[in-house]
Write a protein that holds these residues in place. Structure first.
Motif, PDB file in Angstrom:
ATOM      1  N   ASN A  13       5.787 -17.248   3.751  1.00  0.00           N
ATOM      2  CA  ASN A  13       5.303 -15.743   3.714  1.00  0.00           C
ATOM      3  C   ASN A  13       5.656 -15.117   4.849  1.00  0.00           C
ATOM      4  N   ASP A  60       2.674 -22.454   4.827  1.00  0.00           N
ATOM      5  CA  ASP A  60       3.423 -21.287   4.577  1.00  0.00           C
ATOM      6  C   ASP A  60       3.501 -20.071   5.230  1.00  0.00           C
ATOM      7  N   HIS A  61       2.330 -19.870   6.233  1.00  0.00           N
ATOM      8  CA  HIS A  61       2.077 -18.836   7.024  1.00  0.00           C
ATOM      9  C   HIS A  61       2.675 -18.762   8.542  1.00  0.00           C
ATOM     10  N   ASP A 145      -3.780 -15.305  -0.373  1.00  0.00           N
ATOM     11  CA  ASP A 145      -4.656 -16.345  -0.008  1.00  0.00           C
ATOM     12  C   ASP A 145      -6.121 -16.073  -0.112  1.00  0.00           C
ATOM     13  N   HIS A 218       2.744 -13.710  -3.079  1.00  0.00           N
ATOM     14  CA  HIS A 218       2.252 -15.258  -3.073  1.00  0.00           C
ATOM     15  C   HIS A 218       2.211 -15.835  -4.693  1.00  0.00           C
TER      16      HIS A 218
HETATM   17 ZN    ZN Z   1      -0.266 -19.173   1.622  1.00  0.00          ZN
END
Ligand code: ZN
Ligand code: ZN
Length: 263
Positions: A13, A60-61, A145, A218
């Protein structure tokens, strides 16, 4: 303000936000190279970035956070617990301590002409937040999230001109899908991710006549797909009397730059 995502989903992301005076990223969960390519497509010089806001420490961030921080000497804004967690992730690499700008939820701060406010969210991370940003009377909010949402989030996000909201999974697809039981439970819990249905409900609670641009982001690779997320949320909005002509909604693309929202 301008906003789009460079990548969105469980594989990484990164969101770009621009104002008259500032260029910032929210999360850097893809490689430095991919971020640079995305910025190039948006005609934004990486050197002109003013900083990176981090929502939480999941890979993922933050996968490209170290590279971007070291290469462009960028200030990184995050809560203290998130900073500690990021420092413990080996693959992120060493980051100069002076680049960390510790923020506190509900205490707004400024980056050039953007006023930024972080709000605590429910997710299985150290101290996750969502962000609301305001510049020149335009407000943009990013909330991904989170397993569920509370009144505090509705209050902060309500009436934003631009909204970037998670629509992670279809509950049915998740339940009958291949994920192991513990993972299904984790995703469905209050500290997991928002389903398409719940995402639609959140939007009904926060969209007003101010809202011009909506991103659904997401998305789970295995338990969702763009058309399903879009249609599920759209039905929910229509049922609640939202007029589709009054706003533009798009599903953020997994690994390329999405449409640029300008308000
Ligand atoms: Zn995430
Ligand atoms: Zn996460």
């Amino acid at each position: 303000m301008k906003l789009t995502s460079i990548a969105s989903g469980s594989s990484g992301n990164c969101i770009y936000v621009g104002s008259d005076e500032a260029n910032i990223l929210v999360d850097a969960g893809i490689s430095g190279k991919k971020i640079e390519n995305g910025l190039k497509e948006l005609s934004v010089e990486p050197k002109s970035l003013d900083g990176i806001l981090v929502t939480h420490e999941h890979i993922d961030h933050v996968a490209g956070l170290g590279v971007m921080a070291r290469r462009y000497h960028l200030p990184l804004y995050m809560t203290e617990k998130t900073a500690q967690a990021v420092c413990n992730i080996k693959s992120v690499g060493k980051i100069d301590h002076e680049l960390f700008q510790v923020i506190t939820p509900d205490r707004p701060f400024r980056i050039r002409d953007i006023t930024i406010d972080a709000t605590s969210i429910w997710h299985d991370a150290a101290d996750p937040v969502c962000y609301t940003m305001e510049s020149g009377g335009v407000r943009a909010s990013i909330a991904t999230d989170m397993g569920n949402y509370h009144e505090g989030i509705v209050e902060k996000l309500k009436g934003s001109d631009i909204l970037f909201i998670e629509a992670n999974h279809d509950i049915n697809m998740l339940q009958v899908g291949p994920y192991p039981y513990y993972l299904k439970r984790r995703i469905l819990s209050n500290r997991g991710h928002l389903s398409n249905e719940r995402s639609g409900q959140l939007l009904c609670d926060i969209m007003t006549e101010n809202t011009r641009e909506v991103f659904l982001g997401h998305l789970s690779k295995d338990n969702n797909y763009s058309e399903l997320a879009y249609e599920t949320v759209k039905i929910s909005l229509l049922e609640n009397g939202m007029v589709p002509e009054e706003f533009h909604m798009q599903v953020a693309k997994r690994d390329m730059v999405s449409g640029l929202a300008v308000v």
